[in-house]
Scaffold this motif. Structure first.
Motif, PDB file in Angstrom:
ATOM      1  N   ASN A   1       2.826  13.587  -9.983  1.00  0.00           N
ATOM      2  CA  ASN A   1       3.833  14.614 -10.228  1.00  0.00           C
ATOM      3  C   ASN A   1       4.294  14.597 -11.676  1.00  0.00           C
ATOM      4  N   ASN A   2       4.510  13.397 -12.217  1.00  0.00           N
ATOM      5  CA  ASN A   2       4.925  13.298 -13.612  1.00  0.00           C
ATOM      6  C   ASN A   2       3.842  13.794 -14.559  1.00  0.00           C
ATOM      7  N   THR A   3       2.599  13.496 -14.226  1.00  0.00           N
ATOM      8  CA  THR A   3       1.488  13.954 -15.051  1.00  0.00           C
ATOM      9  C   THR A   3       1.380  15.473 -15.026  1.00  0.00           C
ATOM     10  N   LEU A   4       1.530  16.064 -13.851  1.00  0.00           N
ATOM     11  CA  LEU A   4       1.477  17.530 -13.756  1.00  0.00           C
ATOM     12  C   LEU A   4       2.635  18.174 -14.507  1.00  0.00           C
ATOM     13  N   ALA A   5       3.811  17.578 -14.399  1.00  0.00           N
ATOM     14  CA  ALA A   5       4.968  18.120 -15.129  1.00  0.00           C
ATOM     15  C   ALA A   5       4.740  18.025 -16.637  1.00  0.00           C
ATOM     16  N   ALA A   6       4.215  16.888 -17.081  1.00  0.00           N
ATOM     17  CA  ALA A   6       3.928  16.723 -18.513  1.00  0.00           C
ATOM     18  C   ALA A   6       2.859  17.713 -18.963  1.00  0.00           C
ATOM     19  N   GLN A   7       1.870  17.942 -18.123  1.00  0.00           N
ATOM     20  CA  GLN A   7       0.813  18.900 -18.443  1.00  0.00           C
ATOM     21  C   GLN A   7       1.394  20.299 -18.617  1.00  0.00           C
TER      22      GLN A   7
ATOM     23  N   ALA B  34       0.835  -1.202   0.000  1.00  0.00           N
ATOM     24  CA  ALA B  34       0.000   0.000   0.000  1.00  0.00           C
ATOM     25  C   ALA B  34       0.870   1.253   0.000  1.00  0.00           C
ATOM     26  N   GLU B  35       1.944   1.251   0.794  1.00  0.00           N
ATOM     27  CA  GLU B  35       2.846   2.402   0.807  1.00  0.00           C
ATOM     28  C   GLU B  35       3.531   2.573  -0.537  1.00  0.00           C
ATOM     29  N   GLU B  36       3.926   1.463  -1.141  1.00  0.00           N
ATOM     30  CA  GLU B  36       4.573   1.533  -2.443  1.00  0.00           C
ATOM     31  C   GLU B  36       3.608   2.038  -3.508  1.00  0.00           C
ATOM     32  N   MET B  37       2.362   1.552  -3.458  1.00  0.00           N
ATOM     33  CA  MET B  37       1.361   2.024  -4.403  1.00  0.00           C
ATOM     34  C   MET B  37       1.086   3.508  -4.216  1.00  0.00           C
ATOM     35  N   LEU B  38       1.056   3.958  -2.968  1.00  0.00           N
ATOM     36  CA  LEU B  38       0.836   5.369  -2.686  1.00  0.00           C
ATOM     37  C   LEU B  38       1.985   6.221  -3.225  1.00  0.00           C
ATOM     38  N   SER B  39       3.209   5.760  -3.027  1.00  0.00           N
ATOM     39  CA  SER B  39       4.343   6.527  -3.544  1.00  0.00           C
ATOM     40  C   SER B  39       4.349   6.519  -5.070  1.00  0.00           C
ATOM     41  N   LEU B  40       3.976   5.381  -5.684  1.00  0.00           N
ATOM     42  CA  LEU B  40       3.892   5.338  -7.139  1.00  0.00           C
ATOM     43  C   LEU B  40       2.794   6.251  -7.667  1.00  0.00           C
ATOM     44  N   ALA B  41       1.666   6.297  -6.948  1.00  0.00           N
ATOM     45  CA  ALA B  41       0.575   7.184  -7.356  1.00  0.00           C
ATOM     46  C   ALA B  41       1.010   8.649  -7.256  1.00  0.00           C
ATOM     47  N   ARG B  42       1.740   8.991  -6.197  1.00  0.00           N
ATOM     48  CA  ARG B  42       2.239  10.366  -6.049  1.00  0.00           C
ATOM     49  C   ARG B  42       3.215  10.710  -7.170  1.00  0.00           C
ATOM     50  N   SER B  43       4.128   9.795  -7.468  1.00  0.00           N
ATOM     51  CA  SER B  43       5.092  10.082  -8.530  1.00  0.00           C
ATOM     52  C   SER B  43       4.388  10.170  -9.886  1.00  0.00           C
ATOM     53  N   LEU B  44       3.369   9.331 -10.099  1.00  0.00           N
ATOM     54  CA  LEU B  44       2.600   9.417 -11.333  1.00  0.00           C
ATOM     55  C   LEU B  44       1.888  10.761 -11.439  1.00  0.00           C
TER      56      LEU B  44
END
Length: 148
Positions: free
Chosen positions: A74-80, A62-72
């Motif tokens: 952040n990456n999505t916002l940067a791409a936007q 769950a912690e790993e999924m949460l960190s992956l969701a956060r990084s996703l």
């Protein structure tokens, strides 16, 4: 390969356990050296260990999924942001290209008109010069006849 417990001599597979991640030796359930543990207590202890291990794994996942969701995110916002900047640059470039096209069209029209005017005047000037030279040559020949 089967080995015996060093304290009581019970034979068992040392790598065998209830779960791959939880190493509960086989001799734990079979050894009389550890005291008389009833099957129910042993099953409860093993079950608690397995459940705790699974709960720990779930928390870790769950912690790993949460960190992956956060990084996703952040990456999505940067791409936007990058895409927005690219769209703005593209819009600016299109506006500049349209302005340059209009200016080029105006200048082409002006050059065409100028070329038509200059060719027309140049043609008349050349025609006048040729006629003047022709008349001059005739007069020159008439005025200065060939010497004998």
């Amino acid at each position: 390969m089967f080995l015996s417990c060093q304290s009581c001599g019970v034979w068992g597979n040392p790598g065998r356990s209830i779960h791959r991640e939880v190493q509960i030796p086989i001799c734990f359930s079979l050894c009389s050296c550890r005291g008389l543990v009833s099957d129910e207590k042993q099953s409860a202890v093993e079950l608690d260990a397995v459940l705790q291990h699974h709960q720990d794994m779930q928390e870790k996942l769950a912690e790993e999924m949460l960190s992956l969701a956060r990084s996703l995110k952040n990456n999505t916002l940067a791409a936007q942001n990058v895409i927005k900047q690219d769209n703005q640059t593209l819009s600016h470039s299109l506006r500049m290209a349209d302005q340059n096209f209009e200016k080029l069209k105006d200048e082409s029209d002006r050059l065409e008109q100028h070329a038509k005017k200059s060719v027309n005047w140049l043609l008349w000037i050349m025609l006048i010069v040729v006629c003047f030279i022709f008349i001059s040559m005739i007069l020159f020949i008439r005025i200065f006849p060939k010497l004998k």
